[in-house]
Design a protein around this motif. Structure first.
Motif, short mmCIF file in Angstrom:
data_model
loop_
_atom_site.label_atom_id
_atom_site.label_comp_id
_atom_site.label_asym_id
_atom_site.label_seq_id
_atom_site.Cartn_x
_atom_site.Cartn_y
_atom_site.Cartn_z
N MET A 21 -13.24 0.47 -84.98
CA MET A 21 -14.59 0.77 -85.49
C MET A 21 -15.68 0.07 -84.67
SD MET A 21 -13.97 0.56 -89.57
CE MET A 21 -15.56 1.36 -89.91
N TYR B 230 -19.71 -0.48 -80.46
CA TYR B 230 -19.31 0.37 -81.57
C TYR B 230 -18.58 1.62 -81.08
CZ TYR B 230 -22.74 -2.45 -84.15
OH TYR B 230 -23.43 -3.48 -84.71
N LEU C 192 -21.13 -0.10 -93.21
CA LEU C 192 -20.96 1.30 -92.86
C LEU C 192 -21.76 2.11 -93.87
CD1 LEU C 192 -19.44 3.24 -90.91
CD2 LEU C 192 -17.69 3.45 -92.71
N ASP D 146 -14.13 8.16 -95.38
CA ASP D 146 -14.15 6.74 -95.00
C ASP D 146 -13.16 5.92 -95.83
OD1 ASP D 146 -17.59 7.27 -94.58
OD2 ASP D 146 -16.22 6.76 -92.93
N ARG E 289 -23.87 4.91 -87.96
CA ARG E 289 -23.68 4.43 -89.34
C ARG E 289 -23.19 3.00 -89.44
NH1 ARG E 289 -19.99 6.72 -92.82
NH2 ARG E 289 -18.53 7.46 -91.23
N ILE E 290 -22.80 2.39 -88.32
CA ILE E 290 -22.11 1.10 -88.39
C ILE E 290 -22.98 -0.04 -87.87
CG2 ILE E 290 -21.08 1.37 -86.10
CD1 ILE E 290 -18.56 -0.02 -87.16
N LEU F 247 -18.98 6.46 -84.79
CA LEU F 247 -19.53 5.77 -85.95
C LEU F 247 -20.87 5.13 -85.67
CD1 LEU F 247 -16.27 3.93 -87.11
CD2 LEU F 247 -17.24 6.00 -88.10
#
Length: 128
Positions: free
Chosen positions: A50, A61, A84, A91, A68-69, A65
């Motif tokens: 992730m 990252y 997240l 998820d 969103r991360i 993702l």
């Protein structure tokens, strides 16, 4: 010998933000060449890298993702965290924190290479 322990809620509602903390003992998260990483395993699937926060504080990252991360750290507590956002049932997974010896992307069984310490993992379910 490093020990890692994940903590956080086991159930998150869709569209909310998943937040997990990894508490590290036995080694400082600022130790050179340490890459503190979040990896997950969705049900029936392989390991998914992730994101990583380096010993220097830089972050890397997974491009899938990236929107969103966020991975951050608190050096005073020797912890690093995962956030997240906008989660969906996809998820749902067992989430692991780990220490790797490189910042590179990994997937599936490849994530075992270069990872020397793992947390025990924590189940997170996304459901209303």
């Amino acid at each position: 010998q490093a020990q890692l322990q994940e903590s956080g809620p086991g159930l998150v509602k869709p569209s909310q933000t998943l937040s997990l903390t990894c508490t590290v003992s036995g080694v400082s998260i600022t130790t050179d060449s340490s890459y503190w990483t979040w990896i997950r395993r969705p049900p029936g699937k392989g390991l998914e890298w992730m994101g990583t926060i380096e010993y220097s504080g830089s972050t890397i990252y997974n491009p899938f993702l990236e929107s969103r991360i966020a991975v951050s750290r608190d050096t005073s507590k020797n912890q690093f965290t995962l956030q997240l956002s906008s989660v969906t049932p996809e998820d749902t997974a067992v989430y692991y924190c780990a220490r790797r010896d490189n910042p590179n992307y990994c997937s599936g069984d490849g994530c075992y290479y270069g990872t020397d310490f793992w947390g025990q993992g924590t189940q997170v379910t996304v459901s209303s």
